[in-house]
Design a protein around this motif. Structure first.
Motif, PDB file in Angstrom:
ATOM      1  N   ARG A 110      44.331  54.051  50.770  1.00 53.29           N
ATOM      2  CA  ARG A 110      44.274  52.597  50.965  1.00 53.29           C
ATOM      3  C   ARG A 110      42.882  52.068  50.620  1.00 53.29           C
ATOM      4  O   ARG A 110      42.746  51.050  49.958  1.00 53.29           O
ATOM      5  CB  ARG A 110      44.651  52.238  52.398  1.00 53.29           C
ATOM      6  N   LYS A 111      41.838  52.780  51.058  1.00 49.90           N
ATOM      7  CA  LYS A 111      40.468  52.360  50.761  1.00 49.90           C
ATOM      8  C   LYS A 111      40.192  52.422  49.262  1.00 49.90           C
ATOM      9  O   LYS A 111      39.581  51.517  48.692  1.00 49.90           O
ATOM     10  CB  LYS A 111      39.468  53.229  51.525  1.00 49.90           C
ATOM     11  N   ASP A 116      39.496  49.604  44.110  1.00 50.77           N
ATOM     12  CA  ASP A 116      39.938  49.383  42.724  1.00 50.77           C
ATOM     13  C   ASP A 116      40.342  47.925  42.509  1.00 50.77           C
ATOM     14  O   ASP A 116      40.003  47.317  41.490  1.00 50.77           O
ATOM     15  CB  ASP A 116      41.109  50.296  42.363  1.00 50.77           C
ATOM     16  N   ALA A 117      41.077  47.367  43.464  1.00 52.25           N
ATOM     17  CA  ALA A 117      41.522  45.976  43.350  1.00 52.25           C
ATOM     18  C   ALA A 117      40.326  45.025  43.350  1.00 52.25           C
ATOM     19  O   ALA A 117      40.286  44.054  42.583  1.00 52.25           O
ATOM     20  CB  ALA A 117      42.481  45.628  44.489  1.00 52.25           C
ATOM     21  N   ALA A 118      39.338  45.312  44.194  1.00 52.77           N
ATOM     22  CA  ALA A 118      38.140  44.474  44.244  1.00 52.77           C
ATOM     23  C   ALA A 118      37.360  44.568  42.939  1.00 52.77           C
ATOM     24  O   ALA A 118      36.845  43.565  42.435  1.00 52.77           O
ATOM     25  CB  ALA A 118      37.266  44.889  45.424  1.00 52.77           C
ATOM     26  N   GLU A 119      37.300  45.766  42.393  1.00 54.29           N
ATOM     27  CA  GLU A 119      36.613  45.982  41.127  1.00 54.29           C
ATOM     28  C   GLU A 119      37.294  45.209  40.007  1.00 54.29           C
ATOM     29  O   GLU A 119      36.642  44.555  39.198  1.00 54.29           O
ATOM     30  CB  GLU A 119      36.631  47.492  40.807  1.00 54.29           C
ATOM     31  N   GLN A 120      38.616  45.261  39.952  1.00 52.41           N
ATOM     32  CA  GLN A 120      39.380  44.542  38.931  1.00 52.41           C
ATOM     33  C   GLN A 120      39.213  43.037  39.088  1.00 52.41           C
ATOM     34  O   GLN A 120      39.097  42.314  38.106  1.00 52.41           O
ATOM     35  CB  GLN A 120      40.859  44.928  38.995  1.00 52.41           C
ATOM     36  N   ALA A 121      39.202  42.560  40.311  1.00 49.80           N
ATOM     37  CA  ALA A 121      39.033  41.127  40.557  1.00 49.80           C
ATOM     38  C   ALA A 121      37.649  40.669  40.117  1.00 49.80           C
ATOM     39  O   ALA A 121      37.491  39.580  39.567  1.00 49.80           O
ATOM     40  CB  ALA A 121      39.253  40.821  42.031  1.00 49.80           C
ATOM     41  N   PRO A 130      45.988  39.229  42.153  1.00 51.68           N
ATOM     42  CA  PRO A 130      47.242  39.983  42.113  1.00 51.68           C
ATOM     43  C   PRO A 130      48.115  39.632  43.307  1.00 51.68           C
ATOM     44  O   PRO A 130      47.634  39.404  44.397  1.00 51.68           O
ATOM     45  CB  PRO A 130      46.796  41.458  42.162  1.00 51.68           C
ATOM     46  N   SER A 131      49.399  39.555  43.054  1.00 49.32           N
ATOM     47  CA  SER A 131      50.340  39.285  44.166  1.00 49.32           C
ATOM     48  C   SER A 131      50.875  40.595  44.681  1.00 49.32           C
ATOM     49  O   SER A 131      50.992  41.557  43.961  1.00 49.32           O
ATOM     50  CB  SER A 131      51.490  38.391  43.695  1.00 49.32           C
TER      51      SER A 131
END
Length: 132
Positions: A110-111, A116-121, A130-131
């Motif tokens: 999860r971390k 990864d999501a924060a990096e992509q954003a 992302p939804s």
């Protein structure tokens, strides 16, 4: 934490009670709350505590977390995480050490995914979030 959406909660509780073929009085007795209080919750006039929601969920044999989400006490992602943890902890086929190791792995995934999501954003600031 979201604000309480009591009307939506009341409608949902009424639907669940009817599906369970329970009268208002029967559910109130099973949950250990007063009939008028439960009626007020169903009509969206009262904001029940997490404890009352837990008692009602138990009486209806549904997930308390689902009611917490409906009431705005818990968001959907938190509910999913709690349910995943509960399933792992309730599994009788694995021992306590294995459960703890599995939860640690789950947390690390999860971390990693959140990072990864924060990096992509951050890499695409103009893109829509992302939804889920």
């Amino acid at each position: 934490m979201a604000s309480l959406n009591v009307g939506n909660l009341g409608e949902y509780l009424r639907e669940q009670r009817r599906t369970a073929q329970l009268s208002l009085r029967q559910l109130a007795d099973a949950a250990g709350v007063s009939n008028p209080y439960l009626s007020q919750i169903e009509r969206g006039l009262r904001k029940p505590s997490a404890e009352v929601l837990q008692q009602v969920a138990k009486a209806l044999r549904i997930s308390a977390e689902t009611l917490y989400v409906r009431a705005g006490i818990l968001d959907e992602k938190e509910r999913e995480e709690l349910e995943t943890r509960a399933v792992i902890l309730a599994d009788p086929s694995i021992n306590e050490r294995q459960k703890q190791v599995l939860l640690q792995i789950y947390d690390s995934f999860r971390k990693e995914n959140a990072a990864d999501a924060a990096e992509q954003a951050a890499a695409a600031p103009d893109a829509a979030p992302p939804s889920s």
